[in-house]
Design a protein around this motif. Sequence first.
Motif, PDB file in Angstrom:
ATOM      1  N   TYR A 501       0.066  -9.702  12.917  1.00  0.00           N
ATOM      2  CA  TYR A 501      -1.114 -10.567  12.801  1.00  0.00           C
ATOM      3  C   TYR A 501      -1.484 -11.215  14.140  1.00  0.00           C
ATOM      4  CZ  TYR A 501      -2.445 -10.815   7.882  1.00  0.00           C
ATOM      5  OH  TYR A 501      -2.957 -10.549   6.642  1.00  0.00           O
ATOM      6  N   GLN A 518      -4.745  -3.387  -0.192  1.00  0.00           N
ATOM      7  CA  GLN A 518      -4.639  -4.015  -1.515  1.00  0.00           C
ATOM      8  C   GLN A 518      -5.541  -3.296  -2.513  1.00  0.00           C
ATOM      9  OE1 GLN A 518      -2.812  -6.652  -2.596  1.00  0.00           O
ATOM     10  NE2 GLN A 518      -1.969  -7.427  -0.702  1.00  0.00           N
ATOM     11  N   TRP A 521      -4.057   0.069  -3.410  1.00  0.00           N
ATOM     12  CA  TRP A 521      -2.938  -0.018  -4.363  1.00  0.00           C
ATOM     13  C   TRP A 521      -3.487  -0.127  -5.785  1.00  0.00           C
ATOM     14  CZ3 TRP A 521      -0.137  -3.882  -0.707  1.00  0.00           C
ATOM     15  CH2 TRP A 521       0.777  -3.194   0.095  1.00  0.00           C
ATOM     16  N   LEU A 536       2.487  -0.215   3.993  1.00  0.00           N
ATOM     17  CA  LEU A 536       1.825  -0.933   5.094  1.00  0.00           C
ATOM     18  C   LEU A 536       2.901  -1.601   5.954  1.00  0.00           C
ATOM     19  CD1 LEU A 536      -0.821  -2.244   6.329  1.00  0.00           C
ATOM     20  CD2 LEU A 536      -0.433  -4.120   4.748  1.00  0.00           C
ATOM     21  N   GLU A 537       2.837  -1.391   7.245  1.00  0.00           N
ATOM     22  CA  GLU A 537       3.831  -2.045   8.126  1.00  0.00           C
ATOM     23  C   GLU A 537       3.168  -2.495   9.429  1.00  0.00           C
ATOM     24  OE1 GLU A 537       6.869  -3.019   7.691  1.00  0.00           O
ATOM     25  OE2 GLU A 537       7.277  -2.033   5.771  1.00  0.00           O
TER      26      GLU A 537
ATOM     27  N   LYS B   8       4.448  -8.758  -4.769  1.00  0.00           N
ATOM     28  CA  LYS B   8       5.456  -7.723  -5.015  1.00  0.00           C
ATOM     29  C   LYS B   8       5.637  -6.882  -3.756  1.00  0.00           C
ATOM     30  CE  LYS B   8       6.574  -3.726  -7.851  1.00  0.00           C
ATOM     31  NZ  LYS B   8       6.094  -2.727  -8.782  1.00  0.00           N
ATOM     32  N   MET B  10       6.210  -3.584  -2.052  1.00  0.00           N
ATOM     33  CA  MET B  10       6.015  -2.194  -2.445  1.00  0.00           C
ATOM     34  C   MET B  10       7.095  -1.293  -1.861  1.00  0.00           C
ATOM     35  SD  MET B  10       3.493  -2.581  -4.349  1.00  0.00           S
ATOM     36  CE  MET B  10       2.647  -1.070  -4.736  1.00  0.00           C
ATOM     37  N   MET B  11       7.963  -1.860  -1.041  1.00  0.00           N
ATOM     38  CA  MET B  11       9.065  -1.066  -0.508  1.00  0.00           C
ATOM     39  C   MET B  11      10.302  -1.193  -1.413  1.00  0.00           C
ATOM     40  SD  MET B  11      10.630   0.919   1.480  1.00  0.00           S
ATOM     41  CE  MET B  11       9.317   1.361   2.589  1.00  0.00           C
ATOM     42  N   GLU B  27       0.802 -13.625   8.081  1.00  0.00           N
ATOM     43  CA  GLU B  27       1.422 -12.313   7.931  1.00  0.00           C
ATOM     44  C   GLU B  27       2.546 -12.411   6.899  1.00  0.00           C
ATOM     45  OE1 GLU B  27       2.369 -10.227  11.590  1.00  0.00           O
ATOM     46  OE2 GLU B  27       4.249  -9.553  10.693  1.00  0.00           O
ATOM     47  N   SER B  35       9.945  -5.908   4.605  1.00  0.00           N
ATOM     48  CA  SER B  35       8.809  -4.976   4.678  1.00  0.00           C
ATOM     49  C   SER B  35       7.486  -5.745   4.621  1.00  0.00           C
ATOM     50  CB  SER B  35       8.882  -3.994   3.505  1.00  0.00           C
ATOM     51  OG  SER B  35       7.663  -3.290   3.394  1.00  0.00           O
ATOM     52  N   ASN B  36       6.451  -5.174   5.253  1.00  0.00           N
ATOM     53  CA  ASN B  36       5.126  -5.813   5.227  1.00  0.00           C
ATOM     54  C   ASN B  36       4.246  -5.293   4.094  1.00  0.00           C
ATOM     55  OD1 ASN B  36       5.502  -5.409   8.635  1.00  0.00           O
ATOM     56  ND2 ASN B  36       5.430  -7.415   7.703  1.00  0.00           N
ATOM     57  N   SER B  37       4.787  -4.373   3.292  1.00  0.00           N
ATOM     58  CA  SER B  37       4.010  -3.826   2.168  1.00  0.00           C
ATOM     59  C   SER B  37       4.053  -4.803   1.004  1.00  0.00           C
ATOM     60  CB  SER B  37       4.590  -2.480   1.737  1.00  0.00           C
ATOM     61  OG  SER B  37       4.331  -1.511   2.704  1.00  0.00           O
ATOM     62  N   ILE B  38       3.319  -5.886   1.141  1.00  0.00           N
ATOM     63  CA  ILE B  38       3.349  -6.937   0.131  1.00  0.00           C
ATOM     64  C   ILE B  38       2.059  -6.908  -0.673  1.00  0.00           C
ATOM     65  CG2 ILE B  38       3.577  -9.413  -0.293  1.00  0.00           C
ATOM     66  CD1 ILE B  38       6.091  -8.065   0.850  1.00  0.00           C
ATOM     67  N   ARG B  39       2.206  -6.651  -1.958  1.00  0.00           N
ATOM     68  CA  ARG B  39       1.024  -6.583  -2.832  1.00  0.00           C
ATOM     69  C   ARG B  39       0.810  -7.938  -3.511  1.00  0.00           C
ATOM     70  NH1 ARG B  39       0.141  -2.460  -7.892  1.00  0.00           N
ATOM     71  NH2 ARG B  39      -2.079  -2.863  -8.154  1.00  0.00           N
ATOM     72  N   HIS B  40      -0.423  -8.380  -3.394  1.00  0.00           N
ATOM     73  CA  HIS B  40      -0.794  -9.658  -4.019  1.00  0.00           C
ATOM     74  C   HIS B  40      -1.135  -9.362  -5.471  1.00  0.00           C
ATOM     75  CE1 HIS B  40      -3.337 -13.556  -3.520  1.00  0.00           C
ATOM     76  NE2 HIS B  40      -2.412 -13.658  -4.424  1.00  0.00           N
ATOM     77  N   ARG B  44      -1.689 -12.153 -12.365  1.00  0.00           N
ATOM     78  CA  ARG B  44      -1.881 -11.544 -13.689  1.00  0.00           C
ATOM     79  C   ARG B  44      -0.554 -11.581 -14.445  1.00  0.00           C
ATOM     80  NH1 ARG B  44      -2.053  -5.199 -12.211  1.00  0.00           N
ATOM     81  NH2 ARG B  44      -0.311  -5.263 -10.797  1.00  0.00           N
ATOM     82  N   ASN B  49      -2.210  -4.239 -17.089  1.00  0.00           N
ATOM     83  CA  ASN B  49      -2.395  -3.037 -16.284  1.00  0.00           C
ATOM     84  C   ASN B  49      -3.770  -2.994 -15.616  1.00  0.00           C
ATOM     85  OD1 ASN B  49      -1.151  -0.823 -15.276  1.00  0.00           O
ATOM     86  ND2 ASN B  49      -1.971   0.580 -16.813  1.00  0.00           N
ATOM     87  N   THR B  50      -4.449  -4.160 -15.563  1.00  0.00           N
ATOM     88  CA  THR B  50      -5.761  -4.173 -14.914  1.00  0.00           C
ATOM     89  C   THR B  50      -5.575  -4.275 -13.417  1.00  0.00           C
ATOM     90  OG1 THR B  50      -5.944  -6.557 -14.959  1.00  0.00           O
ATOM     91  CG2 THR B  50      -6.756  -5.373 -16.894  1.00  0.00           C
ATOM     92  N   ASP B  51      -6.669  -4.193 -12.689  1.00  0.00           N
ATOM     93  CA  ASP B  51      -6.566  -4.235 -11.223  1.00  0.00           C
ATOM     94  C   ASP B  51      -6.589  -5.653 -10.669  1.00  0.00           C
ATOM     95  OD1 ASP B  51      -9.130  -4.929 -11.715  1.00  0.00           O
ATOM     96  OD2 ASP B  51     -10.054  -3.406 -10.431  1.00  0.00           O
TER      97      ASP B  51
END
Lengths: 591, 59
Positions: A501, A518, A521, A536-537, B8, B10-11, B27, B35-40, B44, B49-51
């Motif tokens: 960032y 996002q 996904w 994503l990294e 969550k 994702m890794m 960040e 890991s930086n693969s963080i899903r917001h 929910r 199972n919605t987006d």
Amino acid sequence: MEEVSGYIGNFTITIRKKARYVDTSVCNACAECANVCPVLKPDEYQMGLSTRKAIYIPFPQAVPCSYILNMDDCLGNNPIACGKCAEACEQDAINYDDEDELIKREVGAVIVAIGLDVYDPTEMDEYGYTRYDNVITSMEFERLICAGGPTEGHFVRPSDHERPKRIGFIQCVGSRNPEIGRPYCSNICCMNTIKDTLLLADHYPDVQCSVFYQDIRAFGKSFEDMFQRSKEAGTRYIRGLPGDIEEDPETRNLTLIAENTTTGQIERHEFDMIVLSVGVVPPKDLAKISGLLTLSKTSDGFFMESHPKLKPVDAPTRGIFFAGFCEAPKDIKDSVCQAGAASSRAGALLNKGQVQVEAITSVIDADACRKCGACAPVCPYSAIKWKKGEVAVVIEAACAGCGNCGAACNFDAITMRHFTDAQYLAQIRAILAEDPQDKVFVFACNWCSYSGGDMAGISRMTYPASNRLVRTMCSARVSEEMVLEAFRCGAPVVLVSGCHYADCHYINANRQTVKRVQRLWNKLEKAGVRPERLQLEWISAAEGQKFAKVMGQMEELRKTVTKEEIEHAMEALKPKPRKAKKEKEAAAVTG
Amino acid sequence: MATMENFKCMMCGYEYQELVEEGEDKERSCPKCRSNSIRHLKNRPSGDNTDGKSKKVKQ
């Protein structure tokens, strides 16, 4: 500064000139107005150690040397509740009806030199700054020992106005302290304290100074010599920062408790006065200026330069330059050097009379543009002009070529020169044409992640050979379509990687990468594709080790993806019919 | 105003909650695997199972 528009060579700046309520052309600074003013307020320049009137000269060397009326402090001008200053002024210089003035200036370049703020140690309660009168900051020390200060240079302690004989200095107050969110070194405090101890030794040879420090950073020219002279003058340097300060209620003397990390002993030291060597913080106006000039900040909160080594005075937005503390903590000499460099850079730009633009800017196809305006807000440089119902236009002189707009355009109306969608799609298809199930597809940004891969290579680090890198100028250049195409071509795993960032080379373009990933996904999940297959990294150019580690993780992830999953993704993510045009272009490039 | 949000990784699959300030620009990395693969996850409920987008409710 109220408003900025335009771009390199063509900025229009609106400046608010605040009302002074005193006509500077006739005021002769006779002080008659201040003499009759009944209002007393803490004097900000003297760090609140003395008072000023509501009408005052901000500081002795102020230019112009004329009075200013602070309307927030004044008893009131509408209706006039006092009016004594106007009565006393023989020059009729006071004008209660004065108003702020908005001034517009056309400029070719902007130099940002907004300085710094000093850390307020109130939150570090262990040092008792708000509880004990004789605990002062280094800025207050400067006023107390200055001949132009509230005591006219007679150094006294605030509680009883007696001259202190034992003075303790505590270093790194508000610096190098991640617990309070200030992990950086403030650069100037060590030398400032050393200077103060020499000043005290010179003025008052009987004063005993003790400095509590974690490291003394005296790396500039002649700085080490000053440090040695300070020690020779009798200053004690004790390695260890205090944990607590107690006050004797009778004498108001202070007992400082600290671990001497050299001896490992807990020590108690009594002082007449303690000076907190406070660090520096980004100026409070920095966020506003940052918004006006579309500048980015580092994790420390200071402005980020275009390149730390090769363009240390240039802002990422072209035509804007930095000087002084707003870019990073630095001493006077470095600030002057940077100011000289900034003015030279600006001068060179203005003298040239024209701007050379990198050939990687975005171009908008007016016929294809649907006038939706999705491109304009994502541009970190405000280089896209768009009005409702009109075709968006790229200001090429302001465009830095991140490609974010191209990725944001849903109608293929934006082409980034030399990094077109068609070229990327062709690369994706070519890379995944054979044995896609054995490959990890990686989008790596030019400045950080791709260089991180280079670093891993030149450091002889080993990592799985399954990855296939495609270079993008910015991670924000990676459109949803590009990622989906990789999955359609059978990629088991796709990695999007970019700068951290704080390191984003396009101000904050990589925030759009996060939003896009996002959304992807969510899309993948909806299509029944395991979203974990998209990763994503953030990998910096120095993080070769992280690059190698991530590639190892991607390979492990790849092994978990089954043939059925790949086939399902290829089917479920099939393109919609309107992508036909882009496909034709890609096919043409592939030849 | 700060709100508690769900994330969550994702890794490694680690799910966690974090206070998010309004307009925060930070960040994110997984507290467990970095890991930086963080899903917001957009707050929910689990099993949804919605987006994550809010749905209009018919009156």
